[in-house]
Each structure stands twice: as C-alpha cells, then as structure tokens.
Design a protein around this motif. Structure first.
Motif, PDB file in Angstrom:
ATOM      1  N   UNK A 162       0.834  -1.198   0.000  1.00 21.43           N
ATOM      2  CA  UNK A 162       0.000   0.000   0.000  1.00 21.43           C
ATOM      3  C   UNK A 162       0.870   1.250   0.000  1.00 21.43           C
ATOM      4  N   UNK A 163       1.950   1.239   0.802  1.00 14.32           N
ATOM      5  CA  UNK A 163       2.850   2.395   0.852  1.00 14.32           C
ATOM      6  C   UNK A 163       3.519   2.600  -0.504  1.00 14.32           C
ATOM      7  N   UNK A 164       3.984   1.493  -1.102  1.00 12.36           N
ATOM      8  CA  UNK A 164       4.661   1.592  -2.400  1.00 12.36           C
ATOM      9  C   UNK A 164       3.701   2.125  -3.464  1.00 12.36           C
ATOM     10  N   UNK A 165       2.466   1.576  -3.481  1.00 13.39           N
ATOM     11  CA  UNK A 165       1.519   2.010  -4.512  1.00 13.39           C
ATOM     12  C   UNK A 165       1.098   3.467  -4.304  1.00 13.39           C
ATOM     13  N   UNK A 166       0.932   3.887  -3.037  1.00 14.38           N
ATOM     14  CA  UNK A 166       0.582   5.286  -2.778  1.00 14.38           C
ATOM     15  C   UNK A 166       1.690   6.200  -3.297  1.00 14.38           C
ATOM     16  N   UNK A 167       2.951   5.772  -3.101  1.00 15.41           N
ATOM     17  CA  UNK A 167       4.073   6.570  -3.605  1.00 15.41           C
ATOM     18  C   UNK A 167       4.045   6.623  -5.133  1.00 15.41           C
ATOM     19  N   UNK A 168       3.804   5.472  -5.768  1.00 11.02           N
ATOM     20  CA  UNK A 168       3.724   5.440  -7.234  1.00 11.02           C
ATOM     21  C   UNK A 168       2.578   6.320  -7.731  1.00 11.02           C
ATOM     22  N   UNK A 169       1.435   6.251  -7.010  1.00 14.88           N
ATOM     23  CA  UNK A 169       0.281   7.061  -7.406  1.00 14.88           C
ATOM     24  C   UNK A 169       0.616   8.542  -7.294  1.00 14.88           C
TER      25      UNK A 169
END
Lengths: 176, 177
Positions: A89-96
């Motif tokens: 979730x943290x990685x995807x939020x950063x990518x988003x």
C-alpha cells in the motif's frame, strides 16, 4: 497456544507479500509456510486456500488472514493482514503520487500503455488456466459463460447478476 | 470541507461493498469497480483506471491495492487510507470469523454444493474483468498485437509475468504507443 512467535510471523508474511509479484501469488505462501517451514500442514493450507477463494474479499489478503489466525489467533490474523497489505500500500501510494503529480510525459505514457497491453495478456492466460483447471462440467461452463455475457458484454450490474445466477448455480450443483 | 468528508465516506462505502463482490479473486470485481469509480463518481478517468491496475500489478502484494490508487486520486493520503481499509479490513474480519465455524460446516453436503456453485460464477466474473480491462487498454492494432504477443509468450513459456509486462512497457516506449 500460538504456533510461532509473532515477530517471525510478521517477518515471513511481509517478505512473502513483498516478493509475490505476478500471477499465482498463493504459491508463494505455500512455499513460505508449508515447504520451507513446518508451520502449516498441506491439507490445512488447502482448506485455507479454498476458504479464501470462497469468501468475498481479496483472495490474497483473505489467505494471509486465515493462515495468520491459524498460526497466532486473532493477533496473528491482524498482524498477517498488516504485513501483507501495508508495504504494498505504501509503495503504490508513492507510485500514485508520482503518477498524478508529475503527470506522465508522453514517453512514460507510451511505457504505461505498453505495460497495460501486456497485463491484458497476463490476465488472459491466468484466467484461462483457472477455467481449464476448475470447469469440468457443462452446467459449470454454462454458468460461467452466462455471468461473462451478463457482466462483461451486456454490462449488467454485478450485484444483480450474482443475485440472478447464484441460485441457479446452487440448484445445478445441489447435493445428490 | 463537509462536502469532501461526505465524498470520503462515499469512497469508503463504495470500496467496502465492492470488496464483498470479489468472489474467487479481485479481477471479478473490476467491471463493477470501473462502473463506480469511473462512470458514477468520476474519481479517476478510464485511462487512469487501467494505468492504476497496471501499477498495482507491478506493486508487490494484492492487486486490489488499486483501491489505494483510486482513493489517493480522489482525496490524497486520507482517501488512500480510507479506500484501502474499506477494501481489506471488513473482508478480513469476516474471513477470521468464518474460519472459526468452517470446520463444523465442512462436513455438510451443502458446503460442498456452495463451493461447486460459486466457482463458475467467480470465473465468469473474472473473464468479465479481463474483457473490461481489455476494452480500455487495447485501442488500435498495435496494442492488440502487443496484448496477443504477451498472451502467446506467457502461455507457451514459463516466463515470470513481470518480465513480460516490463518488456511490453519497453516496446510501448520504443514504438510510441
């Protein structure tokens, strides 16, 4: 009561979550808790896997919670969920954040379009494999085709489609 | 601000009931999710939705993290938290509750019937999810050819999916798709 220490549960589940890229994600769990560690017996794993697929909700997190509960009760389930979902979730939020802030330059847009097209190939193959492995009777094939046409082609609301088709499917698959 | 809070609640509620539609896998919920987050509430565009799904494929962990992506677009970090929690928490609590009862239910003939009856429904929903994503991601012959090539490569060889997806990105970048 608990089979494993909470700290090792979190470590193993977080690692499994972080390394499970691509299709067949439950296989990584099998490797981690059955093959590599004497934490869960094969038949227990199969039970949890079936239940995870049967229950509503994302399969991968369901499986993590079921295995976590088996290994460490309620706390084990809660930690398993956090360990499996949190890092991604943290990685995807950063990518988003990057995606929406920087926007995509035309070049990165091309990159994304290419990857999106390849992902279609991936999910076609994955779905075809599951259909081939799990659909063995004519009624089952008819039910799957009906749901596909209703939801995919005719764009019928999914809740409506499920409410219409599940009773029929239950009747066709009733115990006898 | 009050309006934002209302939309945040709407976001959480939408992902909560969407999470319960995922029978047999996250892909099953994609058609309805697209209808809600693109068509109904316009939190993301159709292209952003496909890109978000692709990014969630590239991210370790469950694919349904796409909820975090949509939530972030709608309301920043609070949106990401609300959407992610709504997608994963209630379903997980249900899973933990059912597991306590499942051992007693397992022997019942109808337990097996439910299992057999839901499998084709789940697979039909998954196929519909593939169709929905393909309609958004495949536009024109070039993307169609790329999707076909990826399908053939993955079906014929035991390649790691991530390699094929990244190769598709490279082709798209070089060819200017």
């Amino acid at each position: 009561m608990n089979r494993v220490r909470m700290r090792s549960l979190v470590r193993v589940f977080a690692w499994t979550g972080l390394t499970s890229l691509g299709g067949g994600r439950s296989a990584y769990f099998f490797d981690a808790v059955v093959t590599r560690r004497p934490w869960v017996r094969t038949e227990e794993f199969v039970q949890d896997l079936t239940l995870a697929q049967l229950l509503p909700g994302p399969n991968f997190s369901n499986l993590a919670v079921l295995l976590g509960c088996r290994l460490g009760g309620w706390r084990g389930g809660a930690w398993a969920l956090a360990a499996v979902v949190g890092p991604g979730a943290v990685i995807l939020a950063a990518l988003a954040a990057v995606y929406f802030r920087v926007g995509f330059t035309p070049r990165t847009a091309h990159l994304m379009h290419g990857m999106a097209a390849a992902v279609i190939g991936l999910i076609v193959v994955m779905t075809a494999r599951m259909v081939r492995a799990s659909i063995r009777t004519v009624p089952a094939a008819a039910i799957a085709a009906l749901v596909f046409v209703l939801v995919g082609v005719l764009r019928v609301n999914t809740v409506v489609a499920i409410a219409l088709v599940v009773p029929v499917s239950l009747w066709l698959h009733r115990p006898r | 601000m009050t309006l934002d809070l209302l939309d945040l609640l709407r976001l959480g509620w939408t992902f909560l009931w969407l999470s319960f539609l995922a029978i047999g896998g996250g892909l099953a919920v994609i058609p309805e999710m697209q209808r809600q987050v693109v068509g109904r509430f316009a939190w993301v565009t159709a292209q952003e939705f496909v890109d978000g799904y692709t990014l969630s494929q590239l991210t370790p962990g469950p694919n349904m993290l796409i909820a975090v992506f949509v939530g972030y677009r709608a309301h920043g970090v609070p949106g990401a938290l609300v959407a992610g929690a709504a997608m994963f928490l209630p379903a997980s609590v249900l899973a933990a509750l059912v597991q306590r009862r499942w051992s007693t239910l397992r022997g019942h003939p109808w337990a097996g019937a439910v299992e057999r009856a839901l499998v084709p429904v789940g697979l039909g929903l998954m196929a519909a999810g593939v169709f929905t994503l393909a309609r958004a991601a495949v536009h024109g012959w070039a993307t169609a050819a790329l999707a076909t090539a990826a399908t053939v490569l993955l079906a014929a060889f035991a390649l790691p999916p991530i390699v094929v997806v990244l190769a598709g990105g490279l082709v798209g970048w070089l060819a200017g798709l």
